[in-house]
Design an enzyme around this catalytic site. Structure first.
Site, PDB file in Angstrom:
ATOM      1  N   GLU A  46     -15.202   8.515  -8.836  1.00 25.84           N
ATOM      2  CA  GLU A  46     -13.809   8.909  -8.636  1.00 25.84           C
ATOM      3  C   GLU A  46     -13.706  10.346  -8.132  1.00 25.84           C
ATOM      4  O   GLU A  46     -12.863  10.659  -7.281  1.00 25.84           O
ATOM      5  CB  GLU A  46     -13.021   8.751  -9.936  1.00 25.84           C
ATOM      6  CG  GLU A  46     -12.781   7.311 -10.351  1.00 25.84           C
ATOM      7  CD  GLU A  46     -11.956   6.538  -9.332  1.00 25.84           C
ATOM      8  OE1 GLU A  46     -11.047   7.133  -8.728  1.00 25.84           O
ATOM      9  OE2 GLU A  46     -12.226   5.343  -9.133  1.00 25.84           O
ATOM     10  N   CYS A 201      -3.302  -1.245   4.078  1.00 24.53           N
ATOM     11  CA  CYS A 201      -2.136  -0.368   4.263  1.00 24.53           C
ATOM     12  C   CYS A 201      -2.612   1.036   4.629  1.00 24.53           C
ATOM     13  O   CYS A 201      -2.319   2.021   3.944  1.00 24.53           O
ATOM     14  CB  CYS A 201      -1.298  -0.343   2.976  1.00 24.53           C
ATOM     15  SG  CYS A 201       0.355   0.360   3.196  1.00 24.53           S
ATOM     16  N   CYS A 208      -0.584  -5.540   8.385  1.00 23.81           N
ATOM     17  CA  CYS A 208       0.511  -6.122   7.599  1.00 23.81           C
ATOM     18  C   CYS A 208       0.401  -7.635   7.471  1.00 23.81           C
ATOM     19  O   CYS A 208       0.823  -8.210   6.457  1.00 23.81           O
ATOM     20  CB  CYS A 208       1.856  -5.752   8.224  1.00 23.81           C
ATOM     21  SG  CYS A 208       2.138  -3.960   8.316  1.00 23.81           S
ATOM     22  N   CYS A 211      -1.431  -8.568   4.336  1.00 23.90           N
ATOM     23  CA  CYS A 211      -1.031  -7.875   3.109  1.00 23.90           C
ATOM     24  C   CYS A 211      -0.266  -8.806   2.161  1.00 23.90           C
ATOM     25  O   CYS A 211       0.703  -9.464   2.578  1.00 23.90           O
ATOM     26  CB  CYS A 211      -0.164  -6.664   3.436  1.00 23.90           C
ATOM     27  SG  CYS A 211       0.371  -5.745   1.972  1.00 23.90           S
ATOM     28  N   CYS A 217       7.961  -5.786   1.583  1.00 21.05           N
ATOM     29  CA  CYS A 217       7.749  -4.444   2.116  1.00 21.05           C
ATOM     30  C   CYS A 217       8.936  -3.988   2.970  1.00 21.05           C
ATOM     31  O   CYS A 217       9.242  -4.581   4.011  1.00 21.05           O
ATOM     32  CB  CYS A 217       6.470  -4.404   2.939  1.00 21.05           C
ATOM     33  SG  CYS A 217       6.109  -2.769   3.623  1.00 21.05           S
TER      34      CYS A 217
END
Length: 369
Positions: A46, A201, A208, A211, A217
């Site tokens: 991370e 995204c 799209c 997605c 959206c």
């Protein structure tokens, strides 16, 4: 009668259901830091992934783990060793915080990362979103993330037409992130949000059609995927110059230890004439010959001075024009305090800023050395 809360109008289990189902079917599952509950490995990934893409992190992650397999090994290592293994990955404050965080985990928590996101967020270099990701993946804790990828997904899906970095807007996004947390499947949900932002995204050319959130959206429905999220208001990028001295003798180069904080903090680098100096106009001004001569003299008798090709390095907050000057010494004087001689043939092993490592790597080639 049920008492309404400030989050009730934001709660929508179908959102997390869609993200979880998509992640389990189409998300990333084979990255080297996945499929583990080892908080050390999750934390390391991370931190490395902050402001750095997966492809750039993979090699560093493997080499870092080979040298520092546990948080105890990292905490006990010299900071110079840590910086050397981070060299080239950029944003070096992360490496200094990584070392400091490891020492606190060992000293304050017996080498076990706390599972409470609030305690994690208090450790060096972590913060609220990273803490949530670490504890979600290592302990299954329900905690919301809100990194750059998630902000972009939320801004598009919910039609946020203000800059997400503005405090008031960010606080609203945090409320939404908390409200949308699933009751179960936090690992898949958290990874799914990350995967959506990183693979579908994306900032430019979002996919799209693939997605799972397309139907809800706002940006897609209104044709504003290129406009959202709203970008940070632009400011003119300051430009600076730095004259670096490449002092060489008998196959070695003189390197200076930089302070622990600031630009390139904690790394070795080339000595500078006057630091990073602001430019007065759009073209880099030449360093006065007298200033260069004075800088050359401090290192002893110069057998040959040669101006090398300039290069440009872009930081997040300014552009630096680097002018290197190669000085070949007739003989080696006493090494000044805070300096070290390093073999050019082994320059890849030094903890150097990326532009300096590139410059010296080219200099080490037989045709130039």
């Amino acid at each position: 009668m049920k008492r309404l809360t400030e989050f009730d109008d934001l709660i929508d289990p179908t959102f997390s259901d869609a993200v979880i189902a998509w992640q389990r079917a189409h998300g990333r599952h084979t990255l080297p830091w996945q499929n583990t509950r080892d908080a050390y490995r999750v934390w390391l990934s991370e931190i490395m992934l902050q402001q750095t893409q997966v492809a750039a992190v993979l090699g560093y992650y493997a080499r870092f783990l080979e040298r520092f397999p546990t948080v105890q090994a990292l905490a006990a290592a010299p900071i110079e060793d840590v910086m050397a293994h981070w060299s080239g990955l950029g944003y070096y404050t992360r490496a200094r915080n990584l070392h400091a965080c490891a020492q606190r985990v060992v000293n304050e928590y017996g080498g076990v990362f706390p599972s409470d996101p609030a305690l994690l967020a208090d450790l060096p270099g972590i913060g609220r979103s990273t803490a949530a990701a670490i504890t979600a993946f290592s302990n299954g804790t329900r905690a919301a993330i809100l990194d750059g990828n998630v902000k972009r997904v939320f801004a598009r899906v919910f039609g946020v037409d203000q800059y997400p970095g503005e405090k008031r807007v960010e606080e609203a996004l945090w409320r939404r992130a908390d409200a949308l947390l699933p009751v179960e499947g936090i690992e898949s949900y958290t990874q799914g949000l990350m995967d959506l932002g990183a693979t579908l995204c994306t900032r430019s050319k979002p996919e799209c059609g693939r997605c799972p959130l397309q139907a809800r959206c706002v940006a897609f429905a209104t044709g504003r995927t290129a406009e959202l999220p709203v970008r940070k208001p632009k400011k003119a990028t300051p430009e600076k110059r730095a004259d670096l001295l490449v002092v060489v003798h008998d196959g070695e180069v003189l390197l200076e230890q930089r302070p622990g904080s600031g630009i390139w903090g904690g790394l070795l680098s080339l000595p500078e004439v006057e630091g990073h100096v602001a430019l007065g106009d759009t073209s880099p001004a030449l360093m006065p010959p007298a200033s260069l001569a004075g800088a050359f003299a401090r290192f002893g008798e110069v057998e040959e001075a040669q101006a090398l090709l300039p290069l440009v390095h872009v930081f997040t907050h300014y552009k630096l024009h680097i002018f290197p000057h190669k000085l070949t010494l007739a003989e080696r004087p006493a090494t000044p305090a805070g300096f070290v001689w390093w073999k050019l043939a082994a320059i890849d092993e030094a903890a150097l800023p990326a532009p300096v490592k590139k410059l010296l790597g080219e200099l080490a080639r037989p045709s130039l050395f």
